[in-house]
Design an enzyme around this catalytic site. Structure first.
Site, PDB file in Angstrom:
ATOM      1  N   TRP B 104      15.122  -2.641   1.476  1.00  0.00           N
ATOM      2  CA  TRP B 104      13.952  -1.759   1.565  1.00  0.00           C
ATOM      3  C   TRP B 104      13.657  -1.121   0.223  1.00  0.00           C
ATOM      4  CZ3 TRP B 104      11.141  -3.168   5.310  1.00  0.00           C
ATOM      5  CH2 TRP B 104      11.733  -3.692   6.462  1.00  0.00           C
ATOM      6  N   ASP B 175      13.226   7.498   1.207  1.00  0.00           N
ATOM      7  CA  ASP B 175      13.054   6.890   2.531  1.00  0.00           C
ATOM      8  C   ASP B 175      14.221   7.376   3.401  1.00  0.00           C
ATOM      9  OD1 ASP B 175      13.026   5.234   4.742  1.00  0.00           O
ATOM     10  OD2 ASP B 175      12.885   3.365   3.600  1.00  0.00           O
ATOM     11  N   LYS B 199      13.533   4.622  14.527  1.00  0.00           N
ATOM     12  CA  LYS B 199      14.992   4.583  14.515  1.00  0.00           C
ATOM     13  C   LYS B 199      15.562   5.840  15.181  1.00  0.00           C
ATOM     14  CE  LYS B 199      14.629   1.723  10.418  1.00  0.00           C
ATOM     15  NZ  LYS B 199      14.992   0.416  10.970  1.00  0.00           N
TER      16      LYS B 199
END
Lengths: 363, 363
Positions: B104, B175, B199
């Site tokens: 990511w 993030d 999540k």
């Protein structure tokens, strides 16, 4: 406080079929024996892949979408499409044609101007967007990458009829957020069609894009990866995690549409619903529809009383009676009844009865 | 086919608290006497405005977010943030620092390169991202608009500890998709934090952005309106229709987090859950954790058996036993157990018991 379901005339997010909500409710803790909610499910799981593929196929069938069109589920609503369209299509002549038929068309125009030239070919702004302008081939002058229309104008209650579509050789792009599946739309007339789900398809947070495959793949260099249609086309709308639950709900709505007989059957009901309401308006001495008869939307019906005082009184009393969200958009005033697929005929009948009663008491 | 709820170790979309799903189920057809589902509700209605405002306030309280930070709910997931961040922040020096700690982070780097210079200060790629690189102030050379890290690396199972955060004078951007509310994060150390909801927060389709207010308002001219943080900050995340149902679910999860005692209490449980699983791995002769001890994530625990055959056997037998989604990411292989807030201690205990049994039979 209501202990029963109301009639919800909101423009979007809007009423959903009660049958669909009941299925979602039943499946909330355990979807088809997976032991989990669809919300909890990996988008890479077989169960979810099945949901997204069935949803695509059902939409393809219901709308008669040919094989040379890609169907994508993206995020960000119509407002993100306003940028994605020029970023992906305004690439050769850096110029596109627009018909200015309402606030959403205006927003599409402003956004396109960031990336190129937005040529407004015709507008009904001078008459508060109460009609759809008629254009001819000669009105579209010079080169352009595409022509853009908003098929059904949610706020102003107008919609395009086939004879008013731009007669152009460039790809036609259209916002069908508030009429998708509510009336038959000939997909083959368009290069790209898009719809935010929250009016006629399901919950907010999913946008359907139907796009001719040969238009995909020419995005500008500055295009964010997530705003490039190719990203979504190449990855079955799962380049990253899609809005899984929204897609599931949309899929349930599509199955409900099929169970009602498909788009033709729903359009027939919608025509009856709209006729009932417009007839009431045309016969009324108190209420008045704001749109010219030939361009009236089947989905969004704006109307006014002679004074703001009466408008407010009507909205307040309707709300008390469980006829919700009838307040019109601030730029039109008065009332607006959005009567999408999920609003049953009885809902419109109840509204019309209420209007007739109100008229008797207030005239 | 399960007639009961399973333990779901998916990395995201992921398990949600059963209590939350039950509330959503009960409110599906009629939210608090409104006579409609939250899904059907106008985002301009008082009921929904209340939902979004409560959700913002609850997040502010749970994460101790100071008043000089804006909280926004946007669409498009982390992948859209990868573009929004440079479009909005890479505006003065057209350059930013990155720590490359996983897939990511790599995607964030690629996307930033569309808009400026992405300077990779350190990387753990040579070791398949099994650790977090330690940097010092001297490693950050030259001017930059911000420094970017992925706080918890979902795929590789590493997370930053406070001592490894970049020691820089420019705003830190992070993030926190896979650790938000799972461990205490000092918001004041960052200029911008974002998290996809799917999540630890709720369903896919909502992204939370927490951003220092003085960083808002400098976006590049080419920024799509919907990718400009100012658009969302100025409109209470309702410039256009937000993903209303996702925000409602997120709100329910936040109330559940508060009912569990807040982030500190959940972090304590998460530390116990993680310790139980890591201890099992460290004591095992069959299973092996892939991450160096000091950088191990509390949320995502990757581990492997000595052969792919054993990995596959383990995953198959676990699935049959109702321990779902344990397959690791293809770039790591083996297994990964994601044990977010909604996974109870008993879930991890059940997994550990199953692993110990499997080890006995297969060594």
């Amino acid at each position: 406080m209501f202990d029963h379901r109301v009639y919800n005339f909101a423009a979007g997010p809007a009423a959903m079929p009660e049958e669909v909500l009941k299925i979602a409710q039943a499946e909330m803790l355990n979807y088809k024996g997976t032991g989990m909610s669809v919300m909890e499910m990996s988008h890479r799981s077989a169960a979810f892949e099945n949901i997204i593929n069935e949803t695509k196929n059902d939409l393809k069938t219901l709308m008669n979408i040919p094989d040379d069109y890609e169907i994508m589920f993206v995020q960000g609503g119509g407002s993100t499409q306003f940028a994605m369209i020029p970023l992906n299509l305004m690439t050769k002549y850096k110029r596109a044609f627009f018909l200015k038929t309402g606030q959403w068309a205006k927003k599409a125009i402003s956004e396109a101007k960031i990336y190129g030239e937005a040529e407004v070919v015709a507008s009904s702004e001078e008459a508060v967007f109460t009609y759809i302008p008629q254009t001819t081939r000669a009105d579209y002058k010079g080169d352009a990458d595409y022509a853009y229309i908003c098929y059904n104008n949610t706020i102003y209650g107008t919609h395009f009829t086939p004879g008013k579509l731009p007669d152009v050789d460039v790809p036609l792009v259209t916002d069908i957020s508030s009429c998708i599946l509510g009336e038959k739309i000939d997909v083959t007339k368009f290069g790209l069609l898009f719809a935010g789900a929250q009016k006629n398809l399901g919950p907010a947070g999913v946008t359907v894009v139907i796009m001719k495959k040969d238009l995909i793949g020419n995005a500008m260099d500055i295009t964010p990866t997530m705003l490039n249609y190719k990203t979504h086309a190449d990855n079955n709308s799962m380049y990253n995690t899609p809005p899984t639950y929204g897609i599931y709900m949309l899929g349930l709505v599509l199955k409900w549409v099929a169970s009602q007989g498909g788009v033709d059957a729903l359009e027939a009901v919608n025509r009856k619903k709209a006729a009932l309401l417009y007839e009431c308006l045309d016969n009324s001495k108190l209420f008045k529809g704001t749109v010219v008869p030939e361009d009236r939307s089947l989905m969004n019906v704006p109307f006014v009383c002679p004074t703001d005082e009466l408008n407010n009184k009507f909205i307040a009393e309707a709300t008390e009676a469980g006829l919700m969200e009838l307040k019109g958009h601030r730029t039109v005033g008065g009332m607006r009844a959005s009567i999408y697929n999920a609003t049953p005929y009885e809902g419109v009948q109840t509204l019309v009865n209420f209007m007739e009663d109100f008229e008797k008491k207030n005239i």
